[in-house]
Design a protein around this motif. Structure first.
Motif, PDB file in Angstrom:
ATOM      1  N   CYS A   1      34.021  36.832  37.041  1.00  0.00           N
ATOM      2  CA  CYS A   1      34.817  35.662  36.653  1.00  0.00           C
ATOM      3  C   CYS A   1      36.230  36.160  36.402  1.00  0.00           C
ATOM      4  CB  CYS A   1      34.247  35.002  35.399  1.00  0.00           C
ATOM      5  SG  CYS A   1      32.815  33.979  35.762  1.00  0.00           S
ATOM      6  N   GLY A   2      37.207  35.377  36.845  1.00  0.00           N
ATOM      7  CA  GLY A   2      38.589  35.833  36.782  1.00  0.00           C
ATOM      8  C   GLY A   2      39.074  36.115  38.193  1.00  0.00           C
ATOM      9  N   SER A   3      40.090  36.974  38.305  1.00  0.00           N
ATOM     10  CA  SER A   3      40.757  37.175  39.601  1.00  0.00           C
ATOM     11  C   SER A   3      40.572  38.577  40.166  1.00  0.00           C
ATOM     12  CB  SER A   3      42.260  36.903  39.451  1.00  0.00           C
ATOM     13  OG  SER A   3      42.495  35.559  39.112  1.00  0.00           O
ATOM     14  N   ARG A   4      40.631  38.638  41.483  1.00  0.00           N
ATOM     15  CA  ARG A   4      40.713  39.918  42.181  1.00  0.00           C
ATOM     16  C   ARG A   4      41.873  39.825  43.167  1.00  0.00           C
ATOM     17  NH1 ARG A   4      35.364  42.758  44.268  1.00  0.00           N
ATOM     18  NH2 ARG A   4      35.126  42.798  41.995  1.00  0.00           N
ATOM     19  N   VAL A   5      42.747  40.829  43.134  1.00  0.00           N
ATOM     20  CA  VAL A   5      43.960  40.813  43.958  1.00  0.00           C
ATOM     21  C   VAL A   5      43.783  41.741  45.159  1.00  0.00           C
ATOM     22  CG1 VAL A   5      46.447  41.296  43.978  1.00  0.00           C
ATOM     23  CG2 VAL A   5      45.385  40.305  41.936  1.00  0.00           C
ATOM     24  N   PHE A   6      44.270  41.287  46.311  1.00  0.00           N
ATOM     25  CA  PHE A   6      44.221  42.093  47.533  1.00  0.00           C
ATOM     26  C   PHE A   6      45.661  42.361  47.968  1.00  0.00           C
ATOM     27  CE2 PHE A   6      40.482  39.427  47.327  1.00  0.00           C
ATOM     28  CZ  PHE A   6      39.451  40.341  47.527  1.00  0.00           C
ATOM     29  N   ASP A   7      46.052  43.627  47.940  1.00  0.00           N
ATOM     30  CA  ASP A   7      47.417  43.983  48.317  1.00  0.00           C
ATOM     31  C   ASP A   7      47.379  44.763  49.620  1.00  0.00           C
ATOM     32  OD1 ASP A   7      50.124  44.080  48.113  1.00  0.00           O
ATOM     33  OD2 ASP A   7      50.176  45.818  46.771  1.00  0.00           O
TER      34      ASP A   7
ATOM     35  N   THR B   1      48.228  23.726  38.918  1.00  0.00           N
ATOM     36  CA  THR B   1      47.109  24.133  38.061  1.00  0.00           C
ATOM     37  C   THR B   1      46.428  25.369  38.635  1.00  0.00           C
ATOM     38  OG1 THR B   1      46.761  21.805  37.533  1.00  0.00           O
ATOM     39  CG2 THR B   1      44.991  23.320  36.946  1.00  0.00           C
ATOM     40  N   MET B   2      46.202  25.373  39.942  1.00  0.00           N
ATOM     41  CA  MET B   2      45.581  26.532  40.599  1.00  0.00           C
ATOM     42  C   MET B   2      46.422  27.779  40.413  1.00  0.00           C
ATOM     43  SD  MET B   2      44.395  24.808  44.218  1.00  0.00           S
ATOM     44  CE  MET B   2      44.468  26.414  45.041  1.00  0.00           C
ATOM     45  N   TRP B   3      47.734  27.648  40.596  1.00  0.00           N
ATOM     46  CA  TRP B   3      48.632  28.820  40.489  1.00  0.00           C
ATOM     47  C   TRP B   3      48.563  29.430  39.085  1.00  0.00           C
ATOM     48  CZ3 TRP B   3      48.622  28.100  45.299  1.00  0.00           C
ATOM     49  CH2 TRP B   3      49.356  28.902  46.170  1.00  0.00           C
ATOM     50  N   LYS B   4      48.455  28.567  38.081  1.00  0.00           N
ATOM     51  CA  LYS B   4      48.351  29.072  36.699  1.00  0.00           C
ATOM     52  C   LYS B   4      47.035  29.811  36.505  1.00  0.00           C
ATOM     53  CE  LYS B   4      51.297  25.580  34.499  1.00  0.00           C
ATOM     54  NZ  LYS B   4      51.276  24.241  33.876  1.00  0.00           N
ATOM     55  N   MET B   5      45.933  29.227  36.989  1.00  0.00           N
ATOM     56  CA  MET B   5      44.624  29.855  36.785  1.00  0.00           C
ATOM     57  C   MET B   5      44.502  31.179  37.542  1.00  0.00           C
ATOM     58  SD  MET B   5      41.689  26.922  36.544  1.00  0.00           S
ATOM     59  CE  MET B   5      42.173  25.796  37.844  1.00  0.00           C
ATOM     60  N   MET B   6      45.135  31.269  38.710  1.00  0.00           N
ATOM     61  CA  MET B   6      45.063  32.505  39.503  1.00  0.00           C
ATOM     62  C   MET B   6      46.162  33.497  39.128  1.00  0.00           C
ATOM     63  SD  MET B   6      44.182  31.223  43.398  1.00  0.00           S
ATOM     64  CE  MET B   6      45.546  30.089  43.610  1.00  0.00           C
ATOM     65  N   ASP B   7      47.164  33.019  38.369  1.00  0.00           N
ATOM     66  CA  ASP B   7      48.371  33.814  38.121  1.00  0.00           C
ATOM     67  C   ASP B   7      48.910  34.288  39.476  1.00  0.00           C
ATOM     68  OD1 ASP B   7      50.365  34.863  36.580  1.00  0.00           O
ATOM     69  OD2 ASP B   7      49.270  36.652  35.963  1.00  0.00           O
ATOM     70  N   ALA B   8      48.954  33.347  40.410  1.00  0.00           N
ATOM     71  CA  ALA B   8      49.174  33.674  41.829  1.00  0.00           C
ATOM     72  C   ALA B   8      50.530  34.309  42.110  1.00  0.00           C
ATOM     73  CB  ALA B   8      49.008  32.408  42.676  1.00  0.00           C
ATOM     74  N   PHE B   9      51.589  33.792  41.499  1.00  0.00           N
ATOM     75  CA  PHE B   9      52.907  34.343  41.800  1.00  0.00           C
ATOM     76  C   PHE B   9      53.029  35.778  41.296  1.00  0.00           C
ATOM     77  CE2 PHE B   9      57.527  34.793  40.592  1.00  0.00           C
ATOM     78  CZ  PHE B   9      57.957  35.068  41.876  1.00  0.00           C
ATOM     79  N   ALA B  10      52.596  36.006  40.058  1.00  0.00           N
ATOM     80  CA  ALA B  10      52.698  37.356  39.481  1.00  0.00           C
ATOM     81  C   ALA B  10      51.835  38.361  40.246  1.00  0.00           C
ATOM     82  CB  ALA B  10      52.291  37.337  38.007  1.00  0.00           C
ATOM     83  N   SER B  11      50.667  37.913  40.717  1.00  0.00           N
ATOM     84  CA  SER B  11      49.734  38.860  41.339  1.00  0.00           C
ATOM     85  C   SER B  11      49.969  39.071  42.834  1.00  0.00           C
ATOM     86  CB  SER B  11      48.285  38.425  41.103  1.00  0.00           C
ATOM     87  OG  SER B  11      48.058  37.131  41.604  1.00  0.00           O
ATOM     88  N   THR B  12      50.589  38.087  43.504  1.00  0.00           N
ATOM     89  CA  THR B  12      50.765  38.222  44.955  1.00  0.00           C
ATOM     90  C   THR B  12      52.202  38.052  45.431  1.00  0.00           C
ATOM     91  OG1 THR B  12      50.465  35.849  45.401  1.00  0.00           O
ATOM     92  CG2 THR B  12      48.461  37.226  45.329  1.00  0.00           C
TER      93      THR B  12
END
Length: 371
Positions: free
Chosen positions: A61-67, A294-305
């Motif tokens: 549960c939570g996020s996984r980042v692929f760089d 809402t999705m961007w906040k839950m994924m922390d998408a900008f900070a992580s990708t």
């Protein structure tokens, strides 16, 4: 010959597409469309057997980042048909799909030349690492509450009813044909309701293959090479879609693992012959772009990708794809279609937004003229 299974399937797909276009044109031509009330649409929602339902828990549960995702891996998942659409090349039956377009007497030679040149540039992009692919995938426990989806940080939070976030849904209201037994869909239908007492999950993702596009295009612009400017953008777009396809495969088989035994060829993946869906806000199943916030906040998408949302809620880089993951075996894509003011009022109330704001974002699907 219709005895040939492959030919039969291609002909079937072709006729199906054609009739879908005719059907849509017919509906669009009707001035007076009939609608059902929101209450009736909710009453006629799909009925699933939630009591015997058992959700598969994702690996985390939570996020996984692929760089710096491997572009060679993504290359195998490219759907080339939209690439030819960019260049306005379309074969006629039976040469409409890829690679049969190369056999078309009118556009075949041009399509083959374009394809070969695209692959030369793609080789260079991969070898010289000119584009970078990044993404994030996130899973959380969830339950539905009417037309909305309650998202919880963890199972403890779900147990105590502590909601982390809410995803809001819109329901079909256009009256179905008299003989139809098709229900009136909303995305929340595919998540176990609070009343069932069952634990369910929702996933979400954002991926991009557009990091480096601006730099490549700037160089081609200096060389006055408009052809390759378009080519780079088209290839980055195909790689981003391929990333979404490949990641969804990883989700189904491993990260969420609800379809571990799935064995499909790439062609079948592109025809969506698997369980589960990945609808995106701003598209037919949920036409409200603001759900991306809402999705961007839950994924922390900008900070992580580094993938950001513009003021109009488009994604930047442009060669990016995002969406939600639903695992329910009966989940299906659908178009919300036009909606009446009573649903807009209800939706605005649930989102605590002004009706005017909601009407602005939902203007393409309003079945009325806003005041």
């Amino acid at each position: 010959s219709l005895l040939d299974e492959q030919t039969k399937e291609e002909l079937f797909d072709d006729v199906k597409d054609e009739y879908e276009d005719i059907r849509q044109d017919y509906y669009d031509s009707l001035e007076e469309r009939k609608f059902v009330s929101l209450a009736m649409a909710r009453k006629k929602r799909p009925q699933f057997d939630w009591q015997s339902f058992q959700a598969v828990a994702p690996q985390f549960c939570g996020s996984r980042v692929f760089d710096n995702y491997n572009l060679s891996t993504l290359r195998k998942f490219i759907d080339w048909k939209p690439f030819f659409d960019v260049w306005q090349l379309r074969g006629k039956y039976p040469n409409r799909g890829f690679p049969k377009i190369f056999n078309d007497k009118d556009v075949g030679a041009e399509a083959k030349k374009l394809y070969d040149e695209a692959n030369v540039l793609l080789d260079r992009i991969i070898d010289e690492k000119l584009l970078t692919a990044r993404g994030v995938v996130t899973f959380y426990p969830a339950q539905s509450d009417g037309d909305d989806i309650l998202v919880f940080e963890n199972l403890e939070a779900l147990g105590s009813g502590t909601v982390m976030s809410k995803l809001y849904g819109l329901r079909q209201q256009l009256e179905k044909e008299a003989a139809s037994i098709e229900p009136y869909y909303c995305l929340s239908d595919f998540i176990a309701p609070v009343s069932s007492g069952k634990v369910d999950y929702i996933g979400m993702f954002a991926v991009s293959a557009g990091f480096g596009v601006t730099e490549m295009c700037d160089k081609f612009k200096i060389e006055m090479d408009d052809y390759n400017v378009i080519m780079v953008k088209a290839l980055a777009d195909r790689l981003a879609e391929a990333f979404a396809e490949e990641l969804h495969l990883q989700v189904r088989q491993h990260l969420w693992g609800y379809a571990r035994d799935e064995k499909l060829e790439t062609e079948d993946l592109l025809k969506i012959k698997y369980d589960g869906i990945r609808p995106a806000p701003g598209y037919p199943s949920q036409p409200d772009h603001t759900e991306k916030v809402t999705m961007w906040k839950m994924m922390d998408a900008f900070a992580s990708t580094g993938i950001e949302l513009t003021e109009s809620l488009a994604m930047s880089p442009a060669a990016s794809v995002s969406g939600l993951y639903f695992a329910h075996p009966q989940s299906t894509y659908f178009a919300v279609g036009k909606i009446k003011k009573e649903q807009v009022d209800d939706y605005a109330g649930r989102k605590a937004e002004s009706v005017e704001t909601v009407e602005r974002w939902l203007s393409p699907v309003l079945a009325y003229e806003p005041a």
